[in-house]
Design a protein around this motif. Structure first.
Motif, PDB file in Angstrom:
ATOM      1  N   ALA A 176       0.851  -1.192   0.000  1.00 34.89           N
ATOM      2  CA  ALA A 176       0.000   0.000   0.000  1.00 34.89           C
ATOM      3  C   ALA A 176       0.886   1.240   0.000  1.00 34.89           C
ATOM      4  O   ALA A 176       0.747   2.121   0.851  1.00 34.89           O
ATOM      5  N   ILE A 177       1.795   1.299  -0.960  1.00 36.73           N
ATOM      6  CA  ILE A 177       2.786   2.373  -0.987  1.00 36.73           C
ATOM      7  C   ILE A 177       2.130   3.744  -1.068  1.00 36.73           C
ATOM      8  O   ILE A 177       2.520   4.667  -0.352  1.00 36.73           O
ATOM      9  N   SER A 178       1.107   3.893  -1.908  1.00 33.36           N
ATOM     10  CA  SER A 178       0.510   5.221  -2.060  1.00 33.36           C
ATOM     11  C   SER A 178      -0.143   5.699  -0.764  1.00 33.36           C
ATOM     12  O   SER A 178      -0.001   6.861  -0.384  1.00 33.36           O
ATOM     13  N   GLY A 179      -0.839   4.815  -0.068  1.00 28.23           N
ATOM     14  CA  GLY A 179      -1.457   5.193   1.201  1.00 28.23           C
ATOM     15  C   GLY A 179      -0.420   5.523   2.261  1.00 28.23           C
ATOM     16  O   GLY A 179      -0.572   6.490   3.011  1.00 28.23           O
ATOM     17  N   THR A 180       0.637   4.711   2.309  1.00 29.60           N
ATOM     18  CA  THR A 180       1.711   4.966   3.266  1.00 29.60           C
ATOM     19  C   THR A 180       2.393   6.288   2.946  1.00 29.60           C
ATOM     20  O   THR A 180       2.655   7.098   3.842  1.00 29.60           O
ATOM     21  N   ALA A 181       2.671   6.517   1.670  1.00 29.99           N
ATOM     22  CA  ALA A 181       3.306   7.765   1.254  1.00 29.99           C
ATOM     23  C   ALA A 181       2.419   8.962   1.583  1.00 29.99           C
ATOM     24  O   ALA A 181       2.924  10.012   2.012  1.00 29.99           O
ATOM     25  N   GLN A 182       1.133   8.825   1.402  1.00 29.95           N
ATOM     26  CA  GLN A 182       0.207   9.917   1.730  1.00 29.95           C
ATOM     27  C   GLN A 182       0.287  10.241   3.225  1.00 29.95           C
ATOM     28  O   GLN A 182       0.343  11.406   3.610  1.00 29.95           O
ATOM     29  N   LEU A 224      10.051  13.457   0.546  1.00 29.97           N
ATOM     30  CA  LEU A 224      10.069  12.292  -0.352  1.00 29.97           C
ATOM     31  C   LEU A 224       9.264  11.134   0.240  1.00 29.97           C
ATOM     32  O   LEU A 224       9.797  10.044   0.489  1.00 29.97           O
ATOM     33  N   PRO A 225       7.975  11.336   0.473  1.00 28.76           N
ATOM     34  CA  PRO A 225       7.190  10.324   1.185  1.00 28.76           C
ATOM     35  C   PRO A 225       7.117   8.973   0.483  1.00 28.76           C
ATOM     36  O   PRO A 225       7.081   7.937   1.157  1.00 28.76           O
ATOM     37  N   THR A 226       7.134   8.944  -0.845  1.00 27.29           N
ATOM     38  CA  THR A 226       7.106   7.655  -1.534  1.00 27.29           C
ATOM     39  C   THR A 226       8.408   6.898  -1.329  1.00 27.29           C
ATOM     40  O   THR A 226       8.410   5.685  -1.067  1.00 27.29           O
ATOM     41  N   VAL A 227       9.522   7.604  -1.419  1.00 21.44           N
ATOM     42  CA  VAL A 227      10.828   6.985  -1.163  1.00 21.44           C
ATOM     43  C   VAL A 227      10.890   6.487   0.279  1.00 21.44           C
ATOM     44  O   VAL A 227      11.377   5.381   0.547  1.00 21.44           O
ATOM     45  N   ALA A 228      10.388   7.296   1.205  1.00 20.85           N
ATOM     46  CA  ALA A 228      10.371   6.901   2.618  1.00 20.85           C
ATOM     47  C   ALA A 228       9.493   5.672   2.834  1.00 20.85           C
ATOM     48  O   ALA A 228       9.845   4.774   3.616  1.00 20.85           O
TER      49      ALA A 228
END
Length: 140
Positions: free
Chosen positions: A41-47, A56-60
């Motif tokens: 769930a990368i997009s939710g985690t990045a959000q 850089l929330p997606t990288v994180a």
């Protein structure tokens, strides 16, 4: 020397190795599942990471997911346990400092306490090693 003090090159008695194995399993479950959840769930985690101000929330999200998942697996099987335990202890303290210091939110206080306990467990693994039932012991 009694038979209860035979060593497996890990700093722990063979009688303690079963307990260390159980501890490794219990510590690793949370990290394996959390890492897997982040990676699926990368997009939710990045959000969420973006909402708390991480750059850089997606990288994180990907980086933390990979660290948690593969670090958890390494602890589970006892591979490079001392090093991985130190890395996960530092990661856990950093995550706590970033996301779990809102003392007015009881859930965040529970997360803080949980993370301090996890860090303690990782520090014990860093000192004791993985025990006899591990990849580390098999590798010598």
């Amino acid at each position: 020397m009694s038979t209860n003090t035979s060593f497996a090159g890990t700093g722990a008695t063979s009688n303690a190795s079963g307990t260390i194995l159980v501890g490794r399993i219990l510590l690793s479950i949370l990290f394996i599942l959390s890492g897997l959840a982040k990676l699926t769930a990368i997009s939710g985690t990045a959000q969420w990471f973006g909402s708390i101000g991480l750059p850089l929330p997606t990288v994180a999200a990907v980086g933390s997911g990979l660290l948690e998942f593969f670090g958890g697996l390494a602890i589970l099987v006892g591979f490079q346990t001392r090093i991985v335990a130190i890395v996960l202890a530092i990661f856990t303290l950093a995550a706590t400092a970033i996301a779990h210091l809102n003392f007015s939110d009881q859930i965040q206080m529970l997360m803080l306490q949980k993370n301090l306990g996890l860090t303690g467990g990782f520090l014990l693994l860093a000192v004791l090693g993985a025990g006899a039932y591990s990849v580390d012991a098999k590798r010598g």
